[in-house]
Design a protein around this motif. Structure first.
Motif, PDB file in Angstrom:
ATOM      1  N   CYS A 163      -8.264   0.283  -0.250  1.00  0.00           N
ATOM      2  CA  CYS A 163      -8.294  -0.675   1.082  1.00  0.00           C
ATOM      3  C   CYS A 163      -6.990  -1.402   1.278  1.00  0.00           C
ATOM      4  O   CYS A 163      -6.468  -1.230   2.149  1.00  0.00           O
ATOM      5  CB  CYS A 163      -9.684  -1.363   1.295  1.00  0.00           C
ATOM      6  N   GLU A 164      -6.742  -2.134   0.251  1.00  0.00           N
ATOM      7  CA  GLU A 164      -5.577  -2.864   0.132  1.00  0.00           C
ATOM      8  C   GLU A 164      -4.469  -2.003   0.357  1.00  0.00           C
ATOM      9  O   GLU A 164      -3.577  -2.529   1.287  1.00  0.00           O
ATOM     10  CB  GLU A 164      -5.466  -3.691  -1.343  1.00  0.00           C
ATOM     11  N   GLN A 165      -4.376  -0.910  -0.192  1.00  0.00           N
ATOM     12  CA  GLN A 165      -3.272  -0.154  -0.087  1.00  0.00           C
ATOM     13  C   GLN A 165      -3.117   0.405   1.253  1.00  0.00           C
ATOM     14  O   GLN A 165      -2.000   0.384   1.557  1.00  0.00           O
ATOM     15  CB  GLN A 165      -3.524   1.109  -1.237  1.00  0.00           C
ATOM     16  N   LEU A 166      -4.260   0.816   1.793  1.00  0.00           N
ATOM     17  CA  LEU A 166      -4.302   1.400   3.084  1.00  0.00           C
ATOM     18  C   LEU A 166      -3.723   0.290   4.055  1.00  0.00           C
ATOM     19  O   LEU A 166      -2.867   0.668   5.092  1.00  0.00           O
ATOM     20  CB  LEU A 166      -5.686   1.823   3.392  1.00  0.00           C
ATOM     21  N   PHE A 167      -4.243  -0.739   3.791  1.00  0.00           N
ATOM     22  CA  PHE A 167      -4.001  -1.936   4.809  1.00  0.00           C
ATOM     23  C   PHE A 167      -2.586  -2.165   4.806  1.00  0.00           C
ATOM     24  O   PHE A 167      -1.957  -2.389   5.863  1.00  0.00           O
ATOM     25  CB  PHE A 167      -4.982  -3.011   4.591  1.00  0.00           C
ATOM     26  N   SER A 168      -2.281  -2.626   3.596  1.00  0.00           N
ATOM     27  CA  SER A 168      -0.730  -2.959   3.375  1.00  0.00           C
ATOM     28  C   SER A 168       0.245  -1.667   3.756  1.00  0.00           C
ATOM     29  O   SER A 168       1.086  -2.131   4.765  1.00  0.00           O
ATOM     30  CB  SER A 168      -0.406  -3.672   2.085  1.00  0.00           C
ATOM     31  N   SER A 169       0.119  -0.578   3.609  1.00  0.00           N
ATOM     32  CA  SER A 169       0.781   0.558   3.868  1.00  0.00           C
ATOM     33  C   SER A 169       0.846   0.704   5.341  1.00  0.00           C
ATOM     34  O   SER A 169       1.738   0.869   6.231  1.00  0.00           O
ATOM     35  CB  SER A 169       0.389   1.780   3.080  1.00  0.00           C
ATOM     36  N   SER A 170      -0.221   0.640   5.971  1.00  0.00           N
ATOM     37  CA  SER A 170      -0.487   0.911   7.431  1.00  0.00           C
ATOM     38  C   SER A 170       0.324  -0.090   8.296  1.00  0.00           C
ATOM     39  O   SER A 170       0.542   0.065   9.372  1.00  0.00           O
ATOM     40  CB  SER A 170      -1.873   1.168   7.990  1.00  0.00           C
TER      41      SER A 170
END
Length: 362
Positions: free
Chosen positions: A27-34
């Motif tokens: 989630c963190e990854q998705l959130f930050s990347s998006s």
DNA sequence: GAGATTTGACCAGG
DNA sequence: CCTGGTCAAATCTC
């Protein structure tokens, strides 16, 4: 015997905790990347997929253990009574129409079934916003509730034996919020029809509201009853929420969408969400997999799960989901019914799952 | 007149 | 016995 069971339990918990961690990470990854850049998802996508695979693997391990324990332990009885679905065994599916009719029970409460609850803030009675046609067959004052609960069944109940029902009740806190509990699945033709055509109900215009700022754009799916001014609104986020609860199974206690995107019209939906809500790509994924969706196996469930939260970056096969949608319910998840206690904590999802749909789905 | 809604009664689980 | 869910007759709407 008991010791080994305890060991198994601990390892299951470990697996689930690992899964939780991985999910958070993802989630963190998705959130930050998006949020940093919506177009440069290719590099992170690979990592995401790895994470997803890990999560799925973790969950499957845990499920296998739980299943194993359940088969050995006393919980087997519970599993059986809860429409055990030990990996697709047709032996004891969800109570089917014939069975229900035979008993002519006026109480469906105890019947094992999948429940879905949608809590939407909308200006209509919420009768047809999901695209299905319902017929009201009763209304009841509920103890402790300000407003009566309406009971609806599928219009095609008699014709096609569709036993889908729903209960609509105004929220005590906010009369603009209707809590809709869906019981059973549509077995009528409209279910499959809707999946393809997704004909929006006519008349009242509906739009998505974003934190009270109406983002009324090109899409204005419509609703049938015009008891409201054209301002009929579906709200998400801080003002309104879309809440999906599998009351019996409680895999995902709730989801809150904080900021919906206004995307293009989606033609594929077969679910209980108002058509307008499906404008949101995430919701499409979400609803396809969790709303009217039937989960027939652990792997299905996690496929769905993956399609839910991860939006387009992960979801690459709509046909799979469509297939899942049309699969008969056989609730494959009784074995993890209580997992939310240890894994899918509501708060975790509300707070740790940064489902900013705008971020994810544009 | 057909189909949908309303509403009081009935039934069964807890 | 209380309560929620359903039935079914009466009523309404188109």
């Amino acid at each position: 015997m008991e010791e080994s069971a305890q060991c198994e339990q601990v390892s299951v918990i470990d697996e689930l905790l690992l899964g939780k961690e991985l999910t958070k990470k993802l989630c963190e990854q998705l959130f930050s990347s998006s949020s940093s850049s919506s177009s440069s998802s290719s590099s992170s996508c690979d990592t995401n997929e790895v994470l997803i695979e890990k999560i799925i693997s973790t969950m499957e391990k845990a499920l296998a253990k739980v299943n194993c324990m359940a088969n050995v332990g006393e919980s087997k009885a519970m599993m059986d009574s809860h429409c055990s679905f030990t990996n697709g065994s047709p032996k004891s599916e969800v109570v089917e129409p014939e069975v229900e009719h035979k008993h002519v029970s006026k109480k469906r409460k105890t019947m094992p079934r999948r429940r879905e609850q949608v809590e939407v803030c909308l200006g209509t009675e919420g009768n047809k916003e999901d695209g299905y046609s319902w017929r009201k067959y009763g209304q009841k004052d509920i103890l402790g509730a300000k407003f009566p609960r309406g009971y609806y069944r599928c219009t095609y109940r008699n014709i096609q034996g569709c036993l889908a029902t729903k209960q609509v009740q105004k929220s005590d806190e906010d009369p603009m919020i209707y809590e809709i509990t869906y019981i059973g699945r549509h077995t009528c033709t409209q279910a499959s029809h809707l999946k393809k055509t997704a004909v929006p109900p006519s008349k009242t215009k509906v739009r998505i509201e974003e934190n009270k700022h109406q983002t009324n754009e090109k899409n204005q799916p419509q609703q049938e009853k015009i008891e409201q001014p054209p301002e009929t609104i579906f709200s998400f986020g801080s003002q309104g929420e879309v809440k999906v609860e599998d009351l019996d199974l409680e895999i995902f206690p709730s989801f809150c969408f904080s900021s919906p995107s206004v995307g293009s019209e989606n033609e594929e939906n077969n679910n209980i969400f108002p058509h307008s809500m499906i404008d949101n790509n995430l919701l499409e994924n979400f609803s396809s997999s969790f709303m009217s969706t039937t989960i027939t196996s652990e792997s299905d469930m996690f496929c769905n799960w993956e399609s839910i939260g991860l939006g387009q970056s992960v979801h690459n096969s709509t046909s799979d989901i469509t297939d899942i949608v049309s699969t008969p319910t056989s609730a494959t998840y009784s074995s993890i019914m209580d997992l939310d206690d240890i894994f899918l904590d509501k708060n975790d999802f509300d707070t740790d799952f940064p489902m900013n749909t705008r971020e994810l789905c544009i």
